[in-house]
Scaffold this active site. Structure first.
Site, PDB file in Angstrom:
ATOM      1  N   SER A 260       0.838  -1.196   0.000  1.00  0.00           N
ATOM      2  CA  SER A 260       0.000   0.000   0.000  1.00  0.00           C
ATOM      3  C   SER A 260       0.873   1.246   0.000  1.00  0.00           C
ATOM      4  CB  SER A 260      -0.899   0.015   1.242  1.00  0.00           C
ATOM      5  OG  SER A 260      -0.124   0.226   2.405  1.00  0.00           O
ATOM      6  N   LYS A 261       0.236   2.403  -0.187  1.00  0.00           N
ATOM      7  CA  LYS A 261       0.968   3.677  -0.202  1.00  0.00           C
ATOM      8  C   LYS A 261       1.715   3.898   1.114  1.00  0.00           C
ATOM      9  CE  LYS A 261      -2.039   6.003  -3.518  1.00  0.00           C
ATOM     10  NZ  LYS A 261      -3.015   7.089  -3.745  1.00  0.00           N
ATOM     11  N   ARG A 262       1.174   3.344   2.189  1.00  0.00           N
ATOM     12  CA  ARG A 262       1.811   3.536   3.511  1.00  0.00           C
ATOM     13  C   ARG A 262       3.198   2.914   3.575  1.00  0.00           C
ATOM     14  NH1 ARG A 262      -3.344   2.214   4.833  1.00  0.00           N
ATOM     15  NH2 ARG A 262      -2.796   0.067   5.326  1.00  0.00           N
ATOM     16  N   SER A 263       3.466   1.947   2.676  1.00  0.00           N
ATOM     17  CA  SER A 263       4.771   1.270   2.722  1.00  0.00           C
ATOM     18  C   SER A 263       5.904   2.214   2.337  1.00  0.00           C
ATOM     19  CB  SER A 263       4.773   0.061   1.780  1.00  0.00           C
ATOM     20  OG  SER A 263       4.783   0.496   0.430  1.00  0.00           O
TER      21      SER A 263
END
Length: 489
Positions: A260-263
């Site tokens: 995900s973008k959070r990674s």
């Protein structure tokens, strides 16, 4: 049709312009490109912008820029008409293509107008089918008479067009990796084909466009497997040949959760900003779900075209292992032409050091010691100023140095360096080597304290004489005097 009479392989990359290019999207594009080019086929770019609410300004430019940087040249697309355009779905919608084909299904009894409002749709019951909760449309509008339908249309009543799926029996879908997948038809909701705004849904537009554009092999993520039986029913309803389907495995982060973008490294642009080379990213992404038969790991794009066989793809989730990507990136950096490396490293060096030192020399020193360009800052920060360090840094058992004998060594070598006129690497090395022979010192015994004194670091991209040649005589002597004072204190 190809020269040998067989059907020419045609694949497509059909991204939605919703932001940065996700690693999963890049892999889909890469695999579609490799499958086509391995067979001497065509790779088509199609922009799927039917979900207008999610469209991000500038995202189409990102798609073009990414394909250009990675070398995935499309044979047809919005900018290269191959005779089956338009290649942008909103343009195709304006031409009435999707409504035309949806009406063909209505005529065949395979689709129908639905005029149900939101309130009625919310009242539909949720059923449990084979352990899954499903809110399925109840086919209410399927039973409207022709007169009722015409009256609603004449009155301008909002509508959608739904697929008419059977309630009994099963549908079997075949994938090249996952084999045959059979689902009960009662699980297949009468999905919407044309939305109330006149735009097609993703699923319907895909089928129509893939057929009209002659796509032979469809590559996409495994998250679309569950909706694939609905695709088959559409192909069957139209009487069209079903393309070869290749569903790619899920990509996860190191903790095995969906990327995900959070990674922080979920997009191609993220990885570029983190100092990775385009060639290394493409090479690495190719191995996220595919492996060559000989376990080789380093490939150019041309070599990937030659080696890629989608039958060797895996069904298991692929892990985006940043440690492995860094290793691979480092290998690419070591193999780079020095001038090309400097061209790419220069902005990072200038950001850290300005124009004070010979950046080209420093670039060559760090080239084999970094894995990503962003490592440069940590490698060269001591050129600006010696960081705070503990005197125990002078202790090296192999070199037989410690703070006490390092202090004496620096005091002895300082006048030698003060008298040294030529301050290039070779001249400095020869002078210190001669000094060691005069005193009976091993080279390492001399170099370790000097390197520590001028850098204040346990590891540096170059040896003592290399560092001094870049720092210059005045700065080098200043740092050695400061180190003597520090050790005396």
């Amino acid at each position: 049709m190809s020269a040998d009479g067989t059907t020419k392989v045609r694949t497509r990359f059909a991204p939605s312009p919703t932001g940065r290019m996700h690693v999963g999207n890049l892999r889909t594009a890469l695999y579609a490109y490799l499958i086509a080019k391995h067979e001497g086929g065509d790779f088509i770019l199609r922009i799927e912008d039917t979900d207008q609410e999610r469209e991000v300004e500038g995202a189409v430019d990102i798609i073009y820029r990414t394909l250009e940087k990675t070398g995935l040249k499309h044979d047809e697309g919005p900018d290269k008409d191959g005779g089956v355009g338009p290649y942008v779905q909103s343009d195709r919608q304006k031409q009435g293509i999707y409504l035309e084909y949806a009406k063909k299904l209505i005529e065949k009894g395979e689709a129908y107008y639905c005029f149900c409002d939101e309130e009625r749709l919310k009242s539909l019951k949720t059923e449990v089918v084979e352990g899954k909760s499903i809110t399925r449309y109840d086919k209410h509008c399927l039973h409207l008479s022709k007169e009722e339908i015409e009256a609603n249309l004449a009155a301008g009543k909002p509508y959608v067009i739904r697929q008419n799926n059977p309630l009994e029996g099963t549908t079997t879908f075949s994938d090249e990796l996952y084999g045959d997948i059979t689902v009960p038809n009662e699980e297949l909701d009468d999905m919407i084909l044309i939305k109330s705004d006149g735009f097609p849904t993703y699923n319907f537009a895909n089928v129509v466009d893939d057929h009209l554009m002659g796509i032979t092999h469809v590559v996409r993520g495994s998250e679309y497997l569950s909706s694939s039986p609905k695709y088959n029913r559409l192909y069957e309803a139209f009487g069209w040949e079903v393309p070869v389907y290749i569903h790619c495995p899920l990509i996860t982060d190191e903790s095995h959760t969906k990327l995900s973008k959070r990674s922080g490294h979920s997009s191609f642009e993220d990885l570029l900003e983190q100092g990775f080379l385009t060639e290394a990213i493409v090479n690495f992404v190719a191995l996220l779900g595919w492996a060559p038969t000989d376990n080789r790991e380093i490939f150019s794009l041309e070599e990937l075209v030659e080696a890629f066989d989608y039958h060797n793809m895996s069904k298991s989730p692929a892990v985006l292992d940043i440690t492995k990507l860094k290793w691979m990136n480092g290998e690419y950096m070591k193999a780079m032409d020095p001038d090309k490396f400097y061209e790419m490293a220069e902005p990072y060096l200038k950001a850290e050091l300005g124009d004070k030192y010979d950046l080209k020399k420093i670039a060559e020193m760090v080239r084999t010691r970094i894995e990503v360009f962003t490592d440069i800052a940590e490698q060269v920060d001591f050129f600006k100023a010696v960081p705070e360090y503990d005197n125990e840094l002078y202790t090296h058992k192999k070199m037989k140095t410690n703070p006490e004998n390092s202090l004496e060594l620096l005091k002895e070598v300082l006048p030698v360096l003060e008298a040294q006129e030529a301050f290039d690497n070779d001249s400095l090395f020869e002078r210190l080597k001669a000094f060691g022979e005069e005193k009976g010192y091993k080279t390492g015994f001399i170099m370790w304290p000097i390197r520590t004194a001028v850098s204040g670091k346990a590891a540096t991209p170059g040896g003592a004489t290399e560092l001094m040649s870049i720092l210059g005589k005045e700065e080098s002597l200043k740092r050695i005097r400061a180190a003597i004072a520090k050790l005396e204190a």
